[in-house]
Write a protein that holds these residues in place. Structure first.
Motif, short mmCIF file in Angstrom:
data_model
loop_
_atom_site.label_atom_id
_atom_site.label_comp_id
_atom_site.label_asym_id
_atom_site.label_seq_id
_atom_site.Cartn_x
_atom_site.Cartn_y
_atom_site.Cartn_z
N ALA A 90 -3.77 2.80 5.45
CA ALA A 90 -5.09 3.21 4.75
C ALA A 90 -5.51 4.45 5.44
O ALA A 90 -6.25 5.18 3.84
N LEU A 124 0.71 -1.25 -0.17
CA LEU A 124 0.04 0.30 0.08
C LEU A 124 0.66 0.87 0.11
O LEU A 124 0.56 1.78 -1.11
N LEU A 143 -10.60 5.22 -0.92
CA LEU A 143 -9.49 4.17 -0.19
C LEU A 143 -11.25 2.91 0.08
O LEU A 143 -12.13 2.93 1.44
N SER A 167 -11.22 -1.31 1.94
CA SER A 167 -11.18 -2.40 2.15
C SER A 167 -12.04 -2.69 2.74
O SER A 167 -13.95 -2.39 3.29
N ILE A 223 -7.54 -4.93 6.26
CA ILE A 223 -6.51 -4.03 7.36
C ILE A 223 -6.68 -4.72 8.86
O ILE A 223 -8.36 -5.44 9.00
#
Ligand code: ZN
Length: 423
Positions: A255, A230, A265, A267, A246
């Motif tokens: 993040a 990342l 973002l 996730s 995560i």
């Protein structure tokens, strides 16, 4: 259904609705047996195949629509050769039977090509247990509009995805369809930006290729894990970033940094509820202000089986007498605002966060977490899309039933104490 054949022969019964009636096949050749097992699993629309070693025979089980069902068995004398054959296909070490291994299964040439399998082996008392998970089925190709989200949730989710920065996080147990939702979200973002938008993913595994999106495969435990990947990826000038999961403080902080510096973002975080995601990230060391400024919303989701449309739940050939066919997504979408924002900034514990989310959701009945998933589910039951029993199976007992917890007691508004609402 399961008959141990003579000698080492195998008998597996095919119960594919497109191929009614049992078809038997017998083989003691591990290569043919593996081929047959995989074909049958794909034909039955299974998401997973399990081979469980026992002293005399190995049980074969398929997971279909989230339910594990017995599918047959074969002689334990064949077991090691079956595992060895699968390991060859996945390029694993056939001579190591004493350690867990995992790898990608080559399915080329088999029905449902375009799909991938992931093989996991695990040493147990009676041999190496095998689990195969299939990726890339049609179900993961559903668009955002076809996931079965309620209109109001869908509309709010699209609003969050239309933003150019901040994080949209998903949670739910394994097999709750998070990847399907993530992929649908990415495709929806790509489609709404006709002039092109730079979308970059780091995944483990990549479940299917998506046109117009740069995907990369992380290797946890190597120099290319989620955190390191990342950090480097942000130098590639992405506009939208999807990180598979995560699961540590390092990934979490990078993040959140990405979400705060002009990236959208997406996730997943492993937690039991939407509010649990905030607790989890606080535990990972993310500062409360980073959560309130960085996170736009959290979607908590579960999959329940959908009542069969052909027989309306009674049981027919199409649903293999189960009364269910396909699955339905139940979701709770929590946005970071108002009381919840205050509770996060005050580092409230999980109960405090849930209370804040409930307060925020007051116009919709004041539910949060499991109880909100239940309410969504009960509306689906009312529409005839699933059953009460299925909700209990998937979500657990309805909150507030059974033991009384202080959280299940709400003051009754005075207006409802008198007048016609009493009933
Ligand atoms: Zn049916």
């Amino acid at each position: 259904m399961v008959v141990l054949g003579k000698d080492d022969a195998v008998e597996l019964v095919r119960r594919n609705p497109s191929c009614p009636g049992p078809t038997h096949s017998q083989t003691s050749d591990p290569v043919a047996l593996v081929q047959e097992l995989i074909q049958k699993a794909l034909g039955a629309n299974a998401s997973d195949v399990h081979l469980d070693p026992g002293p005399e025979s190995w049980d074969v089980r398929f997971r279909v629509d989230g339910i594990l069902r017995p599918e047959g068995s074969f002689s334990s004398r064949l077991g090691p050769n079956v595992v060895a054959r699968l390991k060859v296909l996945a390029e694993l070490l056939t001579y190591r039977t004493d350690i867990p291994q995992e790898g990608r299964l080559e399915l080329g040439g088999m029905k449902g090509s375009g799909m991938e399998g992931r093989l996991s082996t695990f040493p147990t008392l009676h041999g190496e247990k095998v689990a195969i998970r299939f990726f890339g089925r049609e179900a993961t190709r559903l668009g955002l509009d076809h996931l079965g989200l309620e209109m109001e949730t869908l509309h709010r989710l699209k609003g969050l995805l239309a933003g150019r920065q901040g994080a949209v996080l998903l949670t739910g147990p394994g097999g709750s369809g998070k990847t399907t939702t993530l992929y649908a979200a990415l495709e929806s973002i790509r489609e709404t930006h006709k002039n092109g938008i730079h979308i970059f993913t780091i995944e483990d595994p990549i479940e299917r290729p998506i046109a117009g999106i740069t995907q990369s495969q992380a290797k946890p435990g190597s120099d290319f894990d989620f955190a390191r990947g990342l950090r480097s990826l942000l130098r590639q000038d992405p506009e939208v970033v999807m990180v598979g999961e995560i699961r540590d403080g390092q990934t979490a902080s990078i993040a959140m940094e990405a979400a705060l510096t002009g990236h959208l973002l997406l996730s997943t975080v492993h937690a039991g509820s939407a509010c649990g995601v905030f607790s989890r990230l606080l535990d990972m060391g993310v500062e409360p202000y980073a959560l309130t400024s960085g996170i736009r919303g959290v979607l908590n989701q579960r999959l329940v089986r959908k009542s069969c449309a052909t027989c309306r739940g009674i049981g027919c050939l199409a649903c293999q007498q189960s009364g269910f066919s396909g699955r339905l997504l139940l979701a709770e979408l929590v946005e970071v605002k108002g009381p919840l924002r205050k509770a996060i900034l005050a580092r409230a514990d999980l109960d405090g966060l849930i209370d804040a989310a409930r307060e925020m959701n007051q116009p919709h009945g004041g539910a949060s977490g499991e109880s909100q998933l239940w309410e969504t589910g009960l509306r689906a039951v009312a529409r005839g899309e699933t059953t009460h029993e299925e909700l209990t199976r998937s979500l657990g007992p309805k909150p507030g039933q059974g033991a009384l917890s202080p959280k299940s007691i709400h003051p009754i508004p005075k207006s409802q104490l008198d007048g016609e609402n009493r009933a």
